[in-house]
Each structure stands twice: as structure tokens, then as C-alpha cells.
Motif scaffolding. Structure first.
Motif, PDB file in Angstrom:
ATOM      1  N   ALA A 267       0.912  -1.113  -0.095  1.00 43.96           N
ATOM      2  CA  ALA A 267       0.029   0.035  -0.006  1.00 43.96           C
ATOM      3  C   ALA A 267       0.789   1.235   0.143  1.00 43.96           C
ATOM      4  CB  ALA A 267      -0.891  -0.030   1.183  1.00 43.96           C
ATOM      5  N   LEU A 268       0.345   2.213  -0.375  1.00 42.67           N
ATOM      6  CA  LEU A 268       1.294   3.574  -0.413  1.00 42.67           C
ATOM      7  C   LEU A 268       1.268   3.896   0.926  1.00 42.67           C
ATOM      8  CD1 LEU A 268      -0.687   5.143  -3.695  1.00 42.67           C
ATOM      9  CD2 LEU A 268       1.662   4.460  -3.502  1.00 42.67           C
ATOM     10  N   ARG A 269       2.337   4.793   1.212  1.00 42.96           N
ATOM     11  CA  ARG A 269       2.552   5.238   2.371  1.00 42.96           C
ATOM     12  C   ARG A 269       3.120   6.858   2.472  1.00 42.96           C
ATOM     13  NH1 ARG A 269       6.077   1.194   5.910  1.00 42.96           N
ATOM     14  NH2 ARG A 269       5.805   2.830   7.480  1.00 42.96           N
ATOM     15  N   ALA A 270       2.653   7.449   3.562  1.00 41.88           N
ATOM     16  CA  ALA A 270       3.249   8.870   3.830  1.00 41.88           C
ATOM     17  C   ALA A 270       3.240   9.052   5.487  1.00 41.88           C
ATOM     18  CB  ALA A 270       2.386   9.616   3.177  1.00 41.88           C
ATOM     19  N   ASP A 271       4.212   8.355   5.917  1.00 43.43           N
ATOM     20  CA  ASP A 271       4.407   8.293   7.419  1.00 43.43           C
ATOM     21  C   ASP A 271       5.826   8.468   7.594  1.00 43.43           C
ATOM     22  OD1 ASP A 271       5.606   5.828   7.301  1.00 43.43           O
ATOM     23  OD2 ASP A 271       3.871   5.000   7.333  1.00 43.43           O
ATOM     24  N   ALA A 272       6.071   8.772   9.013  1.00 43.69           N
ATOM     25  CA  ALA A 272       7.449   8.938   9.428  1.00 43.69           C
ATOM     26  C   ALA A 272       8.438   7.677   8.860  1.00 43.69           C
ATOM     27  CB  ALA A 272       7.419   8.696  11.016  1.00 43.69           C
ATOM     28  N   LEU A 273       8.042   6.475   8.569  1.00 41.08           N
ATOM     29  CA  LEU A 273       9.065   5.648   8.189  1.00 41.08           C
ATOM     30  C   LEU A 273       9.300   5.544   6.696  1.00 41.08           C
ATOM     31  CD1 LEU A 273       8.074   2.638  10.581  1.00 41.08           C
ATOM     32  CD2 LEU A 273       9.926   4.017  10.929  1.00 41.08           C
ATOM     33  N   MET A 274       8.089   5.758   6.067  1.00 42.86           N
ATOM     34  CA  MET A 274       8.198   5.825   4.534  1.00 42.86           C
ATOM     35  C   MET A 274       7.399   6.917   3.679  1.00 42.86           C
ATOM     36  SD  MET A 274       9.529   4.236   1.695  1.00 42.86           S
ATOM     37  CE  MET A 274      10.232   2.748   2.616  1.00 42.86           C
ATOM     38  N   ASP A 275       7.708   7.506   2.932  1.00 41.14           N
ATOM     39  CA  ASP A 275       6.942   8.627   2.233  1.00 41.14           C
ATOM     40  C   ASP A 275       7.180   8.555   0.844  1.00 41.14           C
ATOM     41  OD1 ASP A 275       5.537  10.893   1.576  1.00 41.14           O
ATOM     42  OD2 ASP A 275       6.747  12.047   2.694  1.00 41.14           O
ATOM     43  N   ASP A 276       5.884   7.864   0.129  1.00 42.39           N
ATOM     44  CA  ASP A 276       6.006   7.711  -1.200  1.00 42.39           C
ATOM     45  C   ASP A 276       5.611   8.955  -2.206  1.00 42.39           C
ATOM     46  OD1 ASP A 276       6.354   4.921  -1.115  1.00 42.39           O
ATOM     47  OD2 ASP A 276       4.424   4.533  -0.568  1.00 42.39           O
ATOM     48  N   ARG A 277       5.309  10.024  -1.363  1.00 45.26           N
ATOM     49  CA  ARG A 277       4.803  11.234  -2.159  1.00 45.26           C
ATOM     50  C   ARG A 277       6.125  12.005  -3.015  1.00 45.26           C
ATOM     51  NH1 ARG A 277       2.513  14.393   2.675  1.00 45.26           N
ATOM     52  NH2 ARG A 277       4.343  13.552   3.441  1.00 45.26           N
ATOM     53  N   PRO A 278       7.317  11.762  -2.763  1.00 49.78           N
ATOM     54  CA  PRO A 278       8.313  12.225  -3.794  1.00 49.78           C
ATOM     55  C   PRO A 278       8.285  11.442  -5.001  1.00 49.78           C
ATOM     56  CG  PRO A 278       9.167  12.125  -1.573  1.00 49.78           C
ATOM     57  CD  PRO A 278       8.067  11.553  -1.392  1.00 49.78           C
ATOM     58  N   GLY A 279       8.344   9.980  -4.806  1.00 56.10           N
ATOM     59  CA  GLY A 279       8.061   9.251  -5.939  1.00 56.10           C
ATOM     60  C   GLY A 279       6.922   9.403  -6.826  1.00 56.10           C
ATOM     61  N   LEU A 280       5.847   9.461  -6.011  1.00 56.32           N
ATOM     62  CA  LEU A 280       4.783   9.880  -6.789  1.00 56.32           C
ATOM     63  C   LEU A 280       4.621  11.189  -7.473  1.00 56.32           C
ATOM     64  CD1 LEU A 280       2.108   8.721  -3.888  1.00 56.32           C
ATOM     65  CD2 LEU A 280       2.269   7.736  -6.291  1.00 56.32           C
ATOM     66  N   GLY A 281       5.395  12.001  -7.037  1.00 51.84           N
ATOM     67  CA  GLY A 281       5.563  13.284  -7.747  1.00 51.84           C
ATOM     68  C   GLY A 281       6.330  13.212  -8.995  1.00 51.84           C
ATOM     69  N   ASP A 282       7.179  11.911  -9.007  1.00 52.35           N
ATOM     70  CA  ASP A 282       7.917  11.676 -10.345  1.00 52.35           C
ATOM     71  C   ASP A 282       6.978  11.388 -11.256  1.00 52.35           C
ATOM     72  OD1 ASP A 282      10.514  12.671  -9.322  1.00 52.35           O
ATOM     73  OD2 ASP A 282      10.950  10.378  -9.096  1.00 52.35           O
ATOM     74  N   LEU A 283       5.839  10.691 -10.909  1.00 60.91           N
ATOM     75  CA  LEU A 283       4.790  10.077 -11.745  1.00 60.91           C
ATOM     76  C   LEU A 283       3.810  11.016 -12.026  1.00 60.91           C
ATOM     77  CD1 LEU A 283       4.109   6.663  -9.759  1.00 60.91           C
ATOM     78  CD2 LEU A 283       5.655   7.113 -11.838  1.00 60.91           C
ATOM     79  N   GLY A 284       3.848  12.441 -11.559  1.00 67.08           N
ATOM     80  CA  GLY A 284       3.150  13.358 -11.867  1.00 67.08           C
ATOM     81  C   GLY A 284       1.761  13.656 -10.840  1.00 67.08           C
ATOM     82  N   GLU A 285       1.816  12.934  -9.915  1.00 66.29           N
ATOM     83  CA  GLU A 285       0.993  12.986  -8.775  1.00 66.29           C
ATOM     84  C   GLU A 285       1.233  14.126  -7.907  1.00 66.29           C
ATOM     85  OE1 GLU A 285      -2.425  12.837  -7.487  1.00 66.29           O
ATOM     86  OE2 GLU A 285      -2.162  11.006  -8.884  1.00 66.29           O
ATOM     87  N   THR A 286       0.493  15.035  -7.669  1.00 68.39           N
ATOM     88  CA  THR A 286       0.945  16.343  -7.216  1.00 68.39           C
ATOM     89  C   THR A 286      -0.142  16.498  -5.902  1.00 68.39           C
ATOM     90  OG1 THR A 286      -0.447  17.720  -8.541  1.00 68.39           O
ATOM     91  CG2 THR A 286       1.872  17.552  -9.052  1.00 68.39           C
ATOM     92  N   ASP A 287      -1.217  15.741  -5.836  1.00 68.11           N
ATOM     93  CA  ASP A 287      -2.250  15.893  -4.831  1.00 68.11           C
ATOM     94  C   ASP A 287      -1.821  15.406  -3.503  1.00 68.11           C
ATOM     95  OD1 ASP A 287      -4.523  15.886  -2.989  1.00 68.11           O
ATOM     96  OD2 ASP A 287      -5.646  14.504  -4.392  1.00 68.11           O
ATOM     97  N   PRO A 288      -1.678  16.355  -2.430  1.00 65.30           N
ATOM     98  CA  PRO A 288      -0.915  16.109  -1.363  1.00 65.30           C
ATOM     99  C   PRO A 288      -1.851  15.083  -0.328  1.00 65.30           C
ATOM    100  CG  PRO A 288      -1.833  18.148  -1.268  1.00 65.30           C
ATOM    101  CD  PRO A 288      -1.982  17.954  -2.626  1.00 65.30           C
ATOM    102  N   ASP A 289      -3.051  15.007  -0.551  1.00 67.41           N
ATOM    103  CA  ASP A 289      -3.854  13.919  -0.118  1.00 67.41           C
ATOM    104  C   ASP A 289      -4.100  12.560  -0.924  1.00 67.41           C
ATOM    105  OD1 ASP A 289      -4.495  15.708   2.058  1.00 67.41           O
ATOM    106  OD2 ASP A 289      -6.161  16.740   0.715  1.00 67.41           O
ATOM    107  N   TYR A 290      -3.420  12.418  -1.962  1.00 64.64           N
ATOM    108  CA  TYR A 290      -3.368  11.179  -2.923  1.00 64.64           C
ATOM    109  C   TYR A 290      -3.372  10.118  -1.891  1.00 64.64           C
ATOM    110  CZ  TYR A 290      -2.781   7.986  -6.683  1.00 64.64           C
ATOM    111  OH  TYR A 290      -2.944   6.704  -7.354  1.00 64.64           O
ATOM    112  N   VAL A 291      -2.054   9.771  -1.104  1.00 65.86           N
ATOM    113  CA  VAL A 291      -2.274   8.649  -0.166  1.00 65.86           C
ATOM    114  C   VAL A 291      -3.029   8.257   0.604  1.00 65.86           C
ATOM    115  CG1 VAL A 291      -0.420   7.402   1.296  1.00 65.86           C
ATOM    116  CG2 VAL A 291       0.352   8.813  -0.371  1.00 65.86           C
ATOM    117  N   THR A 292      -3.628   9.252   1.200  1.00 68.58           N
ATOM    118  CA  THR A 292      -4.803   9.242   2.096  1.00 68.58           C
ATOM    119  C   THR A 292      -6.026   8.631   1.527  1.00 68.58           C
ATOM    120  OG1 THR A 292      -3.978  11.047   3.718  1.00 68.58           O
ATOM    121  CG2 THR A 292      -6.362  10.387   3.715  1.00 68.58           C
ATOM    122  N   ARG A 293      -6.276   9.363   0.312  1.00 63.06           N
ATOM    123  CA  ARG A 293      -7.390   8.860  -0.568  1.00 63.06           C
ATOM    124  C   ARG A 293      -7.219   7.377  -0.977  1.00 63.06           C
ATOM    125  NH1 ARG A 293      -7.062  12.512  -4.747  1.00 63.06           N
ATOM    126  NH2 ARG A 293      -6.574  10.831  -6.358  1.00 63.06           N
TER     127      ARG A 293
END
Length: 105
Positions: free
Chosen positions: A15-41
Motif C-alpha cells: 500500500a502507498l505510505r506517507a508516514d514517519a518511516l516511508m513517504d511515497d509522495r516524492p516518487g509519486l511526484g515523479d509520476l506526476g501525482e501532485t495531490d498531497p492527499d493522494y495517499v490518504t485517498r
């Protein structure tokens, strides 16, 4: 459904993560995903059985190389990969199709 981890040979899916141990948001940004709530969604989509989304990861670092998603209502599998990681996405798509077949999706 609770998120399921899948072994895809040289890569693993989680599962996608955005927590203290792992944050997928930078990698998702490389995919063009800019929504900061994407992982929560995506967590809500798992819980609501509307879309199952996995980070396709390098096993030693956990770095997101690609993303793959399954829509259980239709069986549609989609993916997107960071530059140079199409093989990881392709392996993940095949693994998720097997997962969907096992669930008869």
C-alpha cells in the motif's frame, strides 16, 4: 478490503505510505501525482473496495518505482512507472492480474 502485499519477483507491492518511516509522495511526484492527499485517498479506496493501489518497490530500500492499481468493479489494471522502471510496472501488472484472477475479479 485491507491492503494486501504482493510479491512480484524482483519487486514487492505494498500500500502507498506517507508516514514517519516511508513517504511515497516524492516518487509519486515523479509520476506526476501532485495531490498531497493522494495517499490518504487511496487508503479510503481500499476500505471502500473501489480501487486497490500498490507502490511497486525496490525490495532493499522500499523506494517506489511504479504504481499499479486495480478497479475491482471492472477488473481494470493500470500502471505508471518512474523513468527507467517500466519492467517493474510490467511485473506488477502481471502480479495484480493474478491477484484479481484469484479473487475472480
Amino acid at each position: 478490503m485491507e491492503p494486501i502485499e504482493i510479491n512480484a519477483g524482483a519487486w514487492y507491492l505494498r500500500a502507498l505510505r506517507a508516514d514517519a518511516l516511508m513517504d511515497d509522495r516524492p516518487g509519486l511526484g515523479d509520476l506526476g501525482e501532485t495531490d498531497p492527499d493522494y495517499v490518504t485517498r487511496t487508503a479510503g479506496e481500499w476500505a471502500g473496495d473501489t480501487r486497490y493501489t500498490w507502490a511497486v518497490c525496490e525490495p532493499t530500500t522500499g523506494e517506489l518505482l511504479a504504481e499499479v492499481a486495480l478497479r475491482p468493479a471492472t477488473g481494470e489494471v493500470s500502471s505508471r512507472a518512474r523513468a527507467g522502471h517500466d519492467a517493474a510496472a510490467d511485473a506488477a501488472v502481471a502480479a495484480v492480474r493474478r491477484f484479481a484472477d484469484a479473487l475472480d475479479i
